[in-house]
Design an enzyme around this catalytic site. Structure first.
Site, short mmCIF file in Angstrom:
data_model
loop_
_atom_site.label_atom_id
_atom_site.label_comp_id
_atom_site.label_asym_id
_atom_site.label_seq_id
_atom_site.Cartn_x
_atom_site.Cartn_y
_atom_site.Cartn_z
N CYS A 12 47.44 46.07 44.51
CA CYS A 12 48.58 45.16 44.51
C CYS A 12 49.87 45.85 44.91
O CYS A 12 50.88 45.21 45.16
CB CYS A 12 48.75 44.53 43.13
SG CYS A 12 47.29 43.63 42.57
N ALA A 65 36.41 37.62 38.38
CA ALA A 65 35.11 37.67 39.05
C ALA A 65 35.05 38.70 40.18
O ALA A 65 34.04 39.39 40.34
CB ALA A 65 34.76 36.29 39.60
N HIS A 66 36.11 38.79 40.96
CA HIS A 66 35.98 39.54 42.22
C HIS A 66 35.93 41.05 42.03
O HIS A 66 35.66 41.79 42.97
CB HIS A 66 37.10 39.16 43.20
CG HIS A 66 38.42 39.79 42.92
ND1 HIS A 66 38.87 40.89 43.61
CD2 HIS A 66 39.40 39.46 42.05
CE1 HIS A 66 40.09 41.21 43.18
NE2 HIS A 66 40.42 40.36 42.23
N GLY A 68 42.97 37.06 37.60
CA GLY A 68 43.45 37.86 36.49
C GLY A 68 44.95 37.77 36.29
O GLY A 68 45.44 37.76 35.16
N ASN A 75 43.95 50.62 35.91
CA ASN A 75 43.37 50.37 37.23
C ASN A 75 43.62 51.51 38.21
O ASN A 75 42.92 51.62 39.22
CB ASN A 75 43.92 49.07 37.81
CG ASN A 75 45.44 49.01 37.80
OD1 ASN A 75 46.06 49.15 36.75
ND2 ASN A 75 46.03 48.80 38.95
N GLN A 77 39.50 45.64 34.73
CA GLN A 77 38.74 46.79 35.23
C GLN A 77 37.58 47.16 34.31
O GLN A 77 36.49 47.50 34.78
CB GLN A 77 39.67 48.00 35.39
CG GLN A 77 40.70 47.85 36.50
CD GLN A 77 40.08 47.76 37.88
OE1 GLN A 77 38.98 48.26 38.12
NE2 GLN A 77 40.78 47.12 38.81
N THR A 124 41.91 20.57 38.87
CA THR A 124 40.46 20.43 39.06
C THR A 124 39.81 21.79 39.14
O THR A 124 40.20 22.63 39.96
CB THR A 124 40.17 19.63 40.35
OG1 THR A 124 40.81 18.36 40.26
CG2 THR A 124 38.67 19.44 40.53
#
Length: 410
Positions: free
Chosen positions: A338, A211-212, A74, A155, A185, A248
Site C-alpha cells: 500500500c 481473502a486475497h 481488510g 505486514n 497477515q 448487496t
C-alpha cells in the site's frame, strides 16, 4: 515460480487465486448470480451459499456464524472496527490506543478521527524487532479508552505480537475496553485453529481478515465481531450483514473467501513447514552473500510470521534493487504494498529505530505455496551482483557504515 518463468516473492501483498477457489466461485458467477436478499428460488440458493460461507469462516476462527460480518476488504473492515466502536461508545469515551507500526488503514483512520476532533489517539512504540510490549499498551489505556487496536502480525517485517497478552493487560486496566486486531497477515500465513488464528485464544472482540492474502479473490474480507461488542454501521442503506454493512453481498467473492479458508485449514501444517524451510534458508544466506545487509524483524522464528523475510541493504535504495530484480524476473517489494512507490522510508522501520538512510534500502520477500528451492537460489544468485553494480554506479561511493548502523549490521 510463475508460469512465465518469473519468481514471485511478494505473497504478503497478494496471492494467486487457487484453482479450487475459482471452481467454487464459478456457479455464483454463471447460474446463481441473483441477489441473496430476494425471495425466489435462485436468490435463496445464493443466500444458502452465503450462510455456509459465513459458518465456514466462523469455524476457522473459533467463532459463531452470527459474529462474522463480510466486507469488501481488510481496509474497510479495519475502518468499521475503529469508527464503529468509537461511534457506539461515545458515552464511555473517545480514546483509542494503537501502535506506531500498524497498517495505514488503521493509522490513517485514527489520524482522520483525531484531526476531526472525534477521537484522542495514543500510539505506543515498538521494540527493535517491531513488536509491541503488552505493558506499554496497558500503560496507555485510560478510564475513557474505548478501543485498543494492535495488529497480530506486522505486514512489513513479520513481527508477531502477543495479542492475548495485550488484550489481557488492556482489560486489567479497563475491563470494558474493546480489543481489535488486524490479522490480515497472520490469518493468511499462520493459518487458523488449531494453533493459528483463534479468536478465543487471542482474546479479541474484533478481528480483521481478508481473502486475497490466502489464495482467495479480491473484494471479500471478514470482520469478526464478538457478540455484545458495541459497534455502529458505517455504510447505511440496507439490512445486510446484521445491519452493520449495507449493500448487496458479493456472493462469488464471499464463496471464494470461504473456499480459501477451508483450503488453508486443510493445508496448514504443510504450508507452515514449506514456508519455514525456505524462510530459514533466506534469513541465513542473505547476510552471508550481500555485504552490509541486515535482517529486520525478529530473529526467533517463533516470533516471526512464516515465510516473511525482510532486510535492509546499506548504501543502495531499495526501489533501485527492486527494479533490477524485476528485470531479472523476480518480483518482490520494499515493504507494504500500500506504500510502495513512496519516497519516504518505512514508518515501521523508523519506529523500530533504524536510521532513515539505512531504512531506505529496505526489501521484503514473502514466500508462498508456489515457491521452491530453485526460487530461493535464483534470488540468492541475482541479488549480490545487483547490489554490487548499483553501489558502483552511486555518485556517493560506498564507505564505512556510520556508527549508528553498527547495531543493525552486526
Amino acid at each position: 515460480m510463475t508460469a512465465e518463468g518469473r519468481v514471485y516473492l511478494d505473497h504478503a501483498a497478494t496471492t494467486p487465486v487457487d484453482p479450487g477457489v475459482v471452481e467454487a466461485m464459478l456457479p455464483y458467477l454463471r447460474e446463481l448470480w441473483h441477489n441473496p436478499s430476494s425471495i425466489y428460488v435462485e436468490a435463496q440458493a445464493a443466500r444458502r451459499a452465503l450462510d455456509e460461507a459465513r459458518d465456514a469462516v466462523a469455524r476457522a476462527l473459533g467463532a459463531d456464524g452470527s459474529e462474522v460480518i463480510f466486507t469488501s476488504g481488510g481496509s474497510e473492515a479495519n475502518a468499521l472496527a475503529l469508527r464503529g466502536v468509537l461511534e457506539a461508545s461515545r458515552r464511555r469515551g473517545r480514546h483509542i490506543v494503537t501502535s506506531v507500526a500498524e497498517h495505514h488503514s488503521v493509522l490513517d483512520a485514527a489520524e482522520q478521527l483525531e484531526r476531526a476532533g472525534d477521537a484522542e489517539v495514543t500510539r505506543v512504540g515498538v521494540d527493535r524487532e517491531g513488536r509491541v510490549d503488552p505493558g506499554a499498551v496497558a500503560d496507555a489505556v485510560r478510564d475513557d479508552t474505548v478501543l485498543v487496536s494492535v495488529m497480530h502480525a506486522n505486514n512489513e517485517v513479520g513481527a508477531l505480537n502477543d495479542i492475548a497478552a495485550i488484550a489481557s493487560a488492556a482489560r486489567e486496566r479497563a475491563p470494558a475496553v474493546v480489543v481489535h486486531t488486524d490479522a490480515v497477515q497472520s490469518a493468511a500465513h499462520l493459518g487458523f485453529v488449531p494453533g493459528g488464528v483463534d479468536v478465543g485464544r487471542l482474546g479479541v472482540d474484533l478481528l480483521t481478515m481478508t481473502a486475497h492474502k490466502l489464495y482467495g479473490p479480491r473484494g471479500a474480507a471478514a470482520l469478526y465481531v464478538r457478540a455484545g461488542t458495541p459497534i455502529a454501521p458505517q455504510i447505511l442503506g440496507g439490512a445486510q450483514e446484521r445491519r452493520l454493512r449495507a449493500g448487496t453481498e458479493d456472493t462469488p467473492a464471499i464463496v471464494g473467501l470461504a473456499a480459501a479458508v477451508r483450503l488453508a485449514v486443510e493445508r496448514r501444517e504443510a504450508d507452515l513447514s514449506h514456508a519455514r524451510a525456505l524462510q530459514e534458508r533466506l534469513l541465513a544466506e542473505l547476510p552471508r552473500r550481500v555485504p552490509l545487509l541486515a535482517v529486520t524483524g525478529p530473529r526467533d522464528l517463533e516470533r516471526r510470521l512464516p515465510g516473511s523475510v525482510s532486510c535492509v541493504v546499506g548504501f543502495v535504495e531499495g526501489e533501485s534493487i527492486l527494479l533490477a530484480l524485476d528485470l531479472a524476473g523476480i518480483a518482490a517489494s520494499s515493504g507494504s504494498a500500500c506504500t510502495t512507490g513512496s519516497v519516504e522510508p518505512s514508518h515501521v522501520l523508523l519506529a523500530m529505530g533504524l536510521p532513515a538512510e539505512l531504512a531506505r534500502g529496505s526489501l521484503r520477500f514473502t514466500i508462498g505455496r508456489g515457491n521452491d528451492d530453485s526460487d530461493v537460489e535464483r534470488l540468492l544468485e541475482a541479488l549480490p551482483p545487483i547490489v554490487e553494480r548499483l553501489r558502483a554506479l552511486s555518485p556517493v561511493p560506498t564507505r564505512e557504515p556510520p556508527e549508528e548502523w553498527r547495531r543493525w549490521l552486526d
